[in-house]
Design an enzyme around this catalytic site. Structure first.
Site, PDB file in Angstrom:
ATOM      1  CD  GLU A 187      -2.455   1.210   2.781  1.00 56.59           C
ATOM      2  OE1 GLU A 187      -3.428   1.961   2.933  1.00 56.59           O
ATOM      3  OE2 GLU A 187      -2.009   0.478   3.710  1.00 56.59           O
ATOM      4  CB  CYS A 213      -5.199  -0.719   4.517  1.00 57.14           C
ATOM      5  SG  CYS A 213      -4.664  -0.441   6.226  1.00 57.14           S
ATOM      6  CE  LYS A 270      -8.682   1.617   3.238  1.00 57.97           C
ATOM      7  NZ  LYS A 270      -7.676   1.966   4.261  1.00 57.97           N
TER       8      LYS A 270
END
Length: 531
Positions: free
Chosen positions: A288, A405, A352
């Site tokens: 990430e 994440c 995301k």
């Protein structure tokens, strides 16, 4: 055990409160990296006896009993979450001068809020509390429902759901394929609390028999799936994956002083020769936000990536994406994952969807900024959430379902059929948490998403734990925490994407329905007459 149970039932005041906190803290030992599976049996047995003690005072009204049950459950949750999530304070020490003041909020404040769910669970259980096995079913019903709510309300935070304690290894993970996390959680609480029946003898035979049968089914189904299940239908395609784990210190990443050096370290690990016995990787994965540039504004970085990749190789990497909004307005920033080919071309991207509060965005932003409170990752306006998630389709035709994440801790973030993807890819940066239980807990939860859906997992973390697992949660290869390097792993993927036909939500509600039925008929006295 009857004598011990009797002493706990009679406790009052600070001793009762202290034992409730201790019982919850003991339960946290069942989570990674400790994995003391037996701790949950101690934890929930103590909780049942503490709740039993609330019936011993005939002068206490029903309302006061419910309030006392809530307090007992809340204290239990406080101990559990402080002992299991204390490491969150480590993230605030990365920029201690700006955020150290907030450590008590992370270490005590957040657990105090999360503990409300366990307080509600205990209170709901008390509504149908009874003698014998029924009260164990009532407690399982309360915790199953509130753990589901904890994953749903206010963006959710189902970290360390009780069910994970029942699934520390692949043999014990397979039940989630049928029931999902929350179905396993509800039944786990019943099993964990069953030893409490030995302290009162009421309902011990049917309760312990059912707990043993549930445990046997849990282990038996796991053994069947791992060893006796039929092979995958369709020919498998072998894919070689390289996971790059640079182990960049989080303070260094935030300073942005040596962005070129950070970028070149990723490239060097990418271009390293395969280890003996391994073929050249088809897919290279970076963690990430590993690219320290806005890629669309730095064509030279894309050229460098293209130069390092060999013919036919692709790179999947995390990076910040900027979207211009027009004159006078700051760009929108997204935490993104890119697919890049050997010519340095961006083939696909996904942003995301489920952002981390206080990390990537600030809840109640206008109010909190007046008090000088900022999110940990400082960008104008913070990150923006994407409206939807897009699978990454490789030139080979394979498709990966991206989770960035902590999106991997939410079962609901995965589409029922994974949008036709062959595998889950999870990139993350757990360097915020240092050498604490956090990265170990995150890794376990990511593995469970793969088992629930029956597909492989490709997981790459800046400082670990990085790994490739098969669809049963078994690690093919990986890198331990705080190791710098790269590993190559070959994984088989069905040419036709697999779809789990089990409806986890439906099965979860069926489990709650059965538990509610058992608790209700026990409350009415039917099970008591059988004992």
């Amino acid at each position: 055990m009857e004598r011990l149970a009797g002493r706990i039932l009679l406790l009052g005041g600070w001793r009762r409160s202290g034992l409730a906190v201790l019982a919850g803290a003991i339960g946290a030992l069942a989570m990674p990296p400790f994995g003391v599976f037996a701790a949950m049996f101690v934890s929930f047995t103590l909780l049942v006896w503490l709740l039993d003690g609330l019936t011993g005072d005939p002068e206490r009204s029903g309302t006061l009993n419910l309030r006392a049950a809530f307090l007992t459950g809340w204290l239990f949750g406080l101990g559990y979450f402080v002992a299991g999530l204390w490491w969150l304070g480590n993230a605030l020490l990365v920029d201690a001068s700006g955020f150290a003041w907030a450590i008590p909020l992370a270490v005590l404040g957040l657990p105090a809020l999360l503990a409300i769910f366990y307080g509600v669970a205990a209170m709901l259980a008390r509504l149908v509390w009874s003698d014998g096995m029924g009260r164990i079913a009532a407690l399982a019903l309360g915790f199953g429902l509130t753990e589901w709510l904890r994953a749903t309300i206010a963006t959710g935070f189902p970290w360390n759901a009780i069910g994970y304690a029942a699934m520390p290894v692949p043999l014990m993970m397979q039940s989630s394929y049928v029931l999902g996390l929350f179905g396993v959680t509800a039944l786990s609480v019943f099993v964990f609390a069953a030893p409490a029946l030995l302290g009162t003898r009421r309902g011990a035979v049917p309760g312990l028999t059912l707990a043993v049968l549930l445990s046997a089914a849990h282990f038996g189904y796991g053994a069947w799936r791992l060893h006796l299940a039929p092979p995958e239908i369709g020919e498998e395609r072998q894919v070689s994956i390289r996971l790059v784990q640079p182990n960049i210190d989080q303070a260094q990443k935030m300073e942005n002083a040596d962005r070129v050096g950070v970028f070149e370290k990723h490239l060097a690990l990418t271009s390293a020769a395969p280890a003996a016995g391994h073929q050249r990787p088809d897919v290279i994965v970076w963690p990430e936000t590993s690219v320290p540039f806005i890629l669309t504004e730095n064509p030279d970085a894309l050229v460098r990536i293209g130069d390092v990749l060999q013919d036919g190789q692709v790179l999947i990497t995390g990076a910040v994406r900027a979207e211009e909004r027009g004159a006078g307005l700051p760009p929108r920033y997204y935490n993104s994952i890119y697919l890049i080919d050997d010519k340095g071309q961006i083939l696909a991207a996904s942003d995301k969807v489920h952002l981390t509060p206080f990390g990537e965005y600030l809840p109640f932003e206008d109010l909190l900024r007046r008090f000088g409170i900022e999110e940990l990752i400082s960008l104008p306006g913070g990150f923006s959430p994407a409206a939807s998630r897009s699978p990454l389709t490789l030139p080979s035709g394979l498709s990966f379902y991206p989770l960035i994440c902590y999106e991997a801790i939410f079962p609901g973030e995965l589409a029922p059929d994974l949008a036709g993807a062959n595998a889950i890819i999870n990139i993350t940066n757990d360097a915020w948490f240092g050498a604490t239980p956090g990265p170990y807990q995150h890794f376990l939860q990511s593995r469970l998403r793969a088992v629930e859906r029956g597909v492989p997992l490709i997981r790459d973390a800046n400082n670990g734990i990085s790994a490739v697992t098969d669809s049963y949660g078994q690690v093919v290869d990986g890198l331990a925490l705080n190791i710098s390097g790269a590993i190559d792993a070959t994984i088989g993927m069905p040419t036709v994407p697999k779809r789990n036909s089990f409806d986890h939500n439906l099965n979860f509600w069926l489990v709650l329905g059965v538990l509610g039925f058992v608790a209700s008929i026990s409350r009415l006295g039917f099970i008591r007459r059988m004992n």
